[in-house]
Enzyme design. Structure first.
Site, PDB file in Angstrom:
ATOM      1  N   GLY A  48      61.985  37.147   4.856  1.00  0.00           N
ATOM      2  CA  GLY A  48      62.014  36.887   6.057  1.00  0.00           C
ATOM      3  C   GLY A  48      62.444  36.917   6.808  1.00  0.00           C
ATOM      4  N   GLU A  69      59.542  40.086  20.924  1.00  0.00           N
ATOM      5  CA  GLU A  69      58.528  40.065  20.423  1.00  0.00           C
ATOM      6  C   GLU A  69      57.976  41.312  19.201  1.00  0.00           C
ATOM      7  OE1 GLU A  69      54.343  42.180  22.995  1.00  0.00           O
ATOM      8  OE2 GLU A  69      55.866  41.598  23.412  1.00  0.00           O
ATOM      9  N   ARG A  71      59.792  40.900  16.003  1.00  0.00           N
ATOM     10  CA  ARG A  71      59.854  40.334  15.490  1.00  0.00           C
ATOM     11  C   ARG A  71      58.475  39.827  15.131  1.00  0.00           C
ATOM     12  NH1 ARG A  71      64.520  37.742  16.727  1.00  0.00           N
ATOM     13  NH2 ARG A  71      64.649  38.949  18.842  1.00  0.00           N
ATOM     14  N   ASN A 103      66.991  43.140  26.057  1.00  0.00           N
ATOM     15  CA  ASN A 103      66.347  44.313  25.929  1.00  0.00           C
ATOM     16  C   ASN A 103      67.155  45.190  25.968  1.00  0.00           C
ATOM     17  OD1 ASN A 103      63.840  44.611  23.921  1.00  0.00           O
ATOM     18  ND2 ASN A 103      63.467  42.682  25.643  1.00  0.00           N
TER      19      ASN A 103
END
Length: 111
Positions: A48, A69, A71, A103
């Site tokens: 998950g 993003e 994920r 990031n």
């Protein structure tokens, strides 16, 4: 930036339909390695999504990604219909700051 979060910018954590989410132009990452996304998708199928993405509302039942993003993209590849998300009530400026900060320690971010 920490102040924005601590001052109740976080509304809640919910499952959001991937179809209701769109990437943001603020993300400094412009290139996404397909192989690593497939590997992440395999992990997501098995375990998950382990960490919620951050989104902000842009219209009724529409959200823009602030962070996460990779994920989001891997969840699409994995065939998920929903993803856990933290809904943030933040400005454009704060969204951009958070995307860059998220990031900074990542590899392959477009300068």
């Amino acid at each position: 930036m920490e102040t924005a979060i601590s001052q109740t910018a976080v509304k809640n954590t919910v499952s959001v339909a991937l179809a209701d989410i769109q990437p943001s132009n603020y993300n400094p990452r412009k290139n996404f390695d397909e192989k690593s996304l497939v590997e992440l998708a395999d992990s997501i199928r098995q375990q998950g999504v382990l960490q919620a993405i951050g989104v902000r509302p842009i219209a009724e039942n529409r959200f823009e990604i602030v962070f996460g993003e990779r994920r989001y993209r891997a969840s699409q590849i994995a065939g998920l219909e929903e993803i856990p998300a933290v809904i943030l009530d933040i400005s454009d400026e704060t969204a951009e700051e958070m995307a860059v900060t998220e990031n900074l320690q990542r590899k392959d971010v477009t300068p």
